[in-house]
Design a protein around this motif. Structure first.
Motif, mmCIF file in Angstrom:
data_model
loop_
_atom_site.group_PDB
_atom_site.id
_atom_site.type_symbol
_atom_site.label_atom_id
_atom_site.label_comp_id
_atom_site.label_asym_id
_atom_site.label_seq_id
_atom_site.Cartn_x
_atom_site.Cartn_y
_atom_site.Cartn_z
ATOM 1 N N ARG A 134 0.848 -1.215 0.000
ATOM 2 C CA ARG A 134 0.000 0.000 0.000
ATOM 3 C C ARG A 134 0.867 1.243 0.000
ATOM 4 N NH1 ARG A 134 -3.178 0.024 5.212
ATOM 5 N NH2 ARG A 134 -3.809 2.091 4.488
ATOM 6 N N TYR A 135 1.917 1.219 0.803
ATOM 7 C CA TYR A 135 2.812 2.373 0.883
ATOM 8 C C TYR A 135 3.490 2.632 -0.458
ATOM 9 C CZ TYR A 135 6.861 5.213 2.042
ATOM 10 O OH TYR A 135 7.807 6.195 2.037
ATOM 11 N N THR A 138 0.990 4.049 -2.869
ATOM 12 C CA THR A 138 0.705 5.437 -2.518
ATOM 13 C C THR A 138 1.831 6.354 -2.969
ATOM 14 O OG1 THR A 138 -0.575 4.740 -0.579
ATOM 15 C CG2 THR A 138 0.201 7.024 -0.603
ATOM 16 N N ASP A 139 3.054 5.942 -2.707
ATOM 17 C CA ASP A 139 4.218 6.751 -3.072
ATOM 18 C C ASP A 139 4.283 6.971 -4.586
ATOM 19 O OD1 ASP A 139 6.748 8.061 -2.305
ATOM 20 O OD2 ASP A 139 7.692 6.414 -3.382
ATOM 21 N N LEU A 141 1.739 6.673 -6.707
ATOM 22 C CA LEU A 141 0.577 7.467 -7.098
ATOM 23 C C LEU A 141 0.828 8.951 -6.832
ATOM 24 C CD1 LEU A 141 -2.338 7.332 -8.176
ATOM 25 C CD2 LEU A 141 -3.110 7.133 -5.805
ATOM 26 N N ASP A 142 1.432 9.271 -5.699
ATOM 27 C CA ASP A 142 1.772 10.670 -5.397
ATOM 28 C C ASP A 142 2.755 11.231 -6.424
ATOM 29 O OD1 ASP A 142 0.121 10.797 -3.203
ATOM 30 O OD2 ASP A 142 1.699 10.402 -1.734
ATOM 31 N N ASP A 218 -7.038 4.141 -6.305
ATOM 32 C CA ASP A 218 -7.749 4.397 -5.047
ATOM 33 C C ASP A 218 -8.814 3.342 -4.779
ATOM 34 O OD1 ASP A 218 -6.421 6.600 -3.977
ATOM 35 O OD2 ASP A 218 -7.616 8.049 -5.130
ATOM 36 N N LEU A 221 -7.154 0.182 -3.576
ATOM 37 C CA LEU A 221 -6.640 0.276 -2.206
ATOM 38 C C LEU A 221 -7.745 0.390 -1.159
ATOM 39 C CD1 LEU A 221 -3.631 2.738 -2.691
ATOM 40 C CD2 LEU A 221 -3.503 0.285 -2.211
ATOM 41 N N GLY A 226 -7.123 2.136 2.014
ATOM 42 C CA GLY A 226 -6.777 3.281 1.172
ATOM 43 C C GLY A 226 -5.285 3.570 1.125
ATOM 44 N N ARG A 227 -4.973 4.785 0.730
ATOM 45 C CA ARG A 227 -3.561 5.190 0.641
ATOM 46 C C ARG A 227 -2.904 5.149 2.020
ATOM 47 N NH1 ARG A 227 -3.816 10.653 -3.173
ATOM 48 N NH2 ARG A 227 -5.564 9.959 -4.503
#
Length: 240
Positions: A134-135, A138-139, A141-142, A218, A221, A226-227
């Motif tokens: 997930r991390y 998220t990273d 995606l950011d 999103d 996840l 989620g993120r």
């Protein structure tokens, strides 16, 4: 230009020439699945009890590119186990789908081992692994959301696609793959999810629009919290 022999004839000729005393041999890959293209090669798996160790080698013979996977009668099990641990069961799949080129009454037992592994699926991800994945998602995606350079964005989107495919497949205890096999694995598991991801990627590649890809990640996840960024930690010691 050397004329191409029929694939099975070319494969049998190769085995007879290079491994006349082998115990068994299989032809696997795209030609067996009916998916061959102009650049397809012949994947040949040989079982030879005189070999000291496993090896892989490439050839061009009979008009074909040939990928050889040579094993003795025990070494293949190590590769079965390694492939299953990484959830990319390349050798078990080749053995399962392979057409028998030669056999001395050992192939069916090896195929049975491969089928049992494939049917059992990969080991489930731990909660810790899901959190870590997930991390990473998220990273990445950011990175895409904040990207202002088209060239960088192309690579970020490709990485994001690979990560989200892996996440969907592994959280559902499905085998995954690499390169084209990543998409094929997702399509095999959930054709609708595969089409939606391709559409989101196409929207970005063609119009620079990221909304669909962001929404897709999103939604993937969401069932897992989620993120994830704040609070993520690894190998932090609580000792003072």
């Amino acid at each position: 230009m050397i004329p191409k022999l029929e694939p099975i004839i070319a494969a049998k000729t190769f085995v007879t020439t290079h491994f006349p005393h082998c115990r068994a041999a299989l032809l696997a890959g795209s030609v067996v699945r009916g998916e061959a293209t102009e650049t397809s090669d012949l994947d040949i798996v040989v079982f030879d009890d005189t070999l000291v160790s496993t090896y892989r080698e490439s050839f061009i013979e009979s008009g074909w590119r040939i990928e050889l996977f040579a094993h003795n009668l025990t070494s293949y099990r190590t590769f079965f186990e390694q492939d299953c641990r990484r959830a990319i069961p390349s050798l078990p799949r080749m053995v399962t789908e392979g057409i028998i080129l030669k056999d001395t009454d050992i192939v069916e037992d090896i195929k049975r081992e491969a089928r049992a592994l494939l049917d059992s699926g990969p080991e489930a991800w731990s909660d810790e692994t899901i959190e870590m994945k997930r991390y990473f998602l998220t990273d990445t995606l950011d990175d895409l959301i904040g990207c202002t350079t088209r060239a960088e964005g192309l690579f970020i989107a490709g990485t994001l696609a690979t990560l989200v495919c892996e996440f969907i497949l592994r959280t559902n205890r499905q085998w995954t793959g690499s390169s084209k096999w990543t998409y094929r694995a997702l399509e095999r598991y959930d054709a609708g999810a595969a089409r939606e991801l391709v559409a989101a990627l196409e929207a970005y590649y063609q119009t620079n629009e990221t909304d669909a890809l962001i929404r897709y990640v999103d939604e993937t996840l969401s069932p897992f919290g989620g993120r994830l960024f704040a609070g993520f930690s690894r190998r932090k010691s609580n000792e003072t």
